[in-house]
Scaffold this active site. Structure first.
Site, PDB file in Angstrom:
ATOM      1  N   GLU A  53      61.548  49.435  39.274  1.00  0.00           N
ATOM      2  CA  GLU A  53      62.747  50.198  38.933  1.00  0.00           C
ATOM      3  C   GLU A  53      64.014  49.518  39.462  1.00  0.00           C
ATOM      4  OE1 GLU A  53      59.545  53.323  40.097  1.00  0.00           O
ATOM      5  OE2 GLU A  53      59.965  51.191  40.425  1.00  0.00           O
ATOM      6  N   THR A 206      24.453  29.981  48.127  1.00  0.00           N
ATOM      7  CA  THR A 206      25.425  29.383  47.216  1.00  0.00           C
ATOM      8  C   THR A 206      26.306  28.380  47.946  1.00  0.00           C
ATOM      9  OG1 THR A 206      25.465  31.341  45.789  1.00  0.00           O
ATOM     10  CG2 THR A 206      27.370  29.876  45.664  1.00  0.00           C
ATOM     11  N   THR A 299      22.762  38.002  46.095  1.00  0.00           N
ATOM     12  CA  THR A 299      24.000  38.608  46.612  1.00  0.00           C
ATOM     13  C   THR A 299      24.569  39.604  45.607  1.00  0.00           C
ATOM     14  OG1 THR A 299      24.520  36.638  47.913  1.00  0.00           O
ATOM     15  CG2 THR A 299      26.344  38.126  47.405  1.00  0.00           C
TER      16      THR A 299
END
Length: 351
Positions: A53, A206, A299
């Site tokens: 705004e 990973t 996971t």
């Protein structure tokens, strides 16, 4: 109503320009209209800066001059995708500013669920005699701020699961070799997603097998906070995750808590008990509003089984394998499907 929807749509177009920079604030767009003409528009600045705004008002003042703009505000409608704030935070209340400029009307897409706002902004406006309309394209306005709404209502980040799978549902090779499933365009799109979210998470396997950086090298914008689940601190400190200092690396483990620069070790007691819940709550306390789970199948499945996911983005490659690690199971139907080169991207929403 048609014109109101038209201008709120423009607010939404503006709001998403703040993706990746405004968190933990919501993305908001604002448009000022006088005599059926847009005289100012804006969207939320990066976190700590001006709200939509304020930027729309300043845009009008710059374009028209302060004196003329102030006169026009008195017969103008300002359209805002989210309820104007009513409290002092990093910036003063937007509702107070709109009252001070004596806007004739305010059209709001949806209410702000934050306890210090949630109807109080509307109340300030109506108490000042300003006409207020609420609920224009409400569903769409809530959707673009689904991360913010999730954090406020569920005290956790918005969780996006991401993986690639073969035509016959394999996620990764059965051994520790690397084998790409997705194409180059899909990889670039993933890096774009990283720039839009607060954090990205992988598990120990990973990190050890792929040795990722988890940065958005293939796209512009900031890299997300990197989150590693590493119970026994098995990932060596000379791996790419540690060598990259573009963003924080948060390591959830069972051994130590230690914050040193961009490295943040967080020890979790009873590590294996409610692991996804504990991780998400700790990240919530760190103002992380959204996270991509980009780890291995185990996971990802942990978050699925805990019911702690909101969205899943699954690439389906054009190859089939004889064997491998099976992909996570969602038991949901894809809401959206699109082609990314020769990959199919399926998008799922939990609710």
């Amino acid at each position: 109503m048609q014109k109101e929807e038209q201008y709120i749509k423009r607010c939404l177009e503006l709001a998403v320009l703040g993706a990746g920079t405004v968190s933990p604030n919501p993305m908001v767009g604002a448009v000022i209209v006088c005599d059926n003409k847009i005289i100012g528009e804006g969207y939320t600045s990066p976190y700590g800066g001006a709200h939509a705004e304020v930027n729309a008002v300043q845009n009008a003042i710059i374009c028209l001059g302060e004196s003329e703009a102030k006169q026009l505000f008195k017969k103008s409608t300002i359209y805002v995708s989210l309820e104007p704030c009513a409290h002092h935070g990093k910036t003063p209340p937007c509702a107070d500013m709109l009252v001070s400029y004596q806007f004739q009307k305010v059209v709001v897409g949806c209410l702000d669920p934050f306890a210090k706002v949630n109807g109080l902004g509307i109340q300030k406006l109506t108490n000042a005699g300003i006409e207020v309309v609420v609920g224009v394209l409400e569903k769409e306005c809530k959707f673009i701020n689904r991360r913010f709404f999730t954090r406020i209502s569920q005290y956790r980040p918005y969780v996006i699961l991401k993986w690639a799978e073969t035509q016959n549902g394999f996620f990764a090779p059965a051994d520790t070799t690397q084998k790409w499933i997705s194409n180059a365009a899909s990889k670039q799109l993933v890096h774009k997603w990283r720039s839009e979210e607060d954090a990205i998470l992988v598990g120990t396997r990973t990190a050890l097998v792929d040795n990722p950086e988890l940065t958005n090298r293939l796209w512009s914008g900031k890299s997300p906070k990197r989150v590693l689940i590493d119970k026994s601190l098995a990932v060596p400190t000379d791996s790419n995750l540690f060598l990259s200092t573009e963003s924080d690396l948060i390591i959830f483990n069972s051994i130590k808590t230690d914050w040193n620069g961009n490295l943040k070790y967080i020890e979790l007691e009873n590590f294996d008990l409610y692991l996804p819940q504990n991780i998400l709550y700790q990240l919530y306390l760190m103002d992380v509003q959204s996270i991509i789970i980009e780890g291995g199948a185990k996971t990802i499945q942990q978050f699925v089984e805990a019911g702690l996911w909101d969205e899943a983005r699954v690439f389906v490659g054009n190859s089939s394998w004889e064997n491998g690690v099976q992909s996570p199971v969602l038991r949901s139907t894809a809401t959206e499907k699109q082609l990314v080169g020769d990959n199919e991207l399926n998008i799922y929403y939990k609710n």
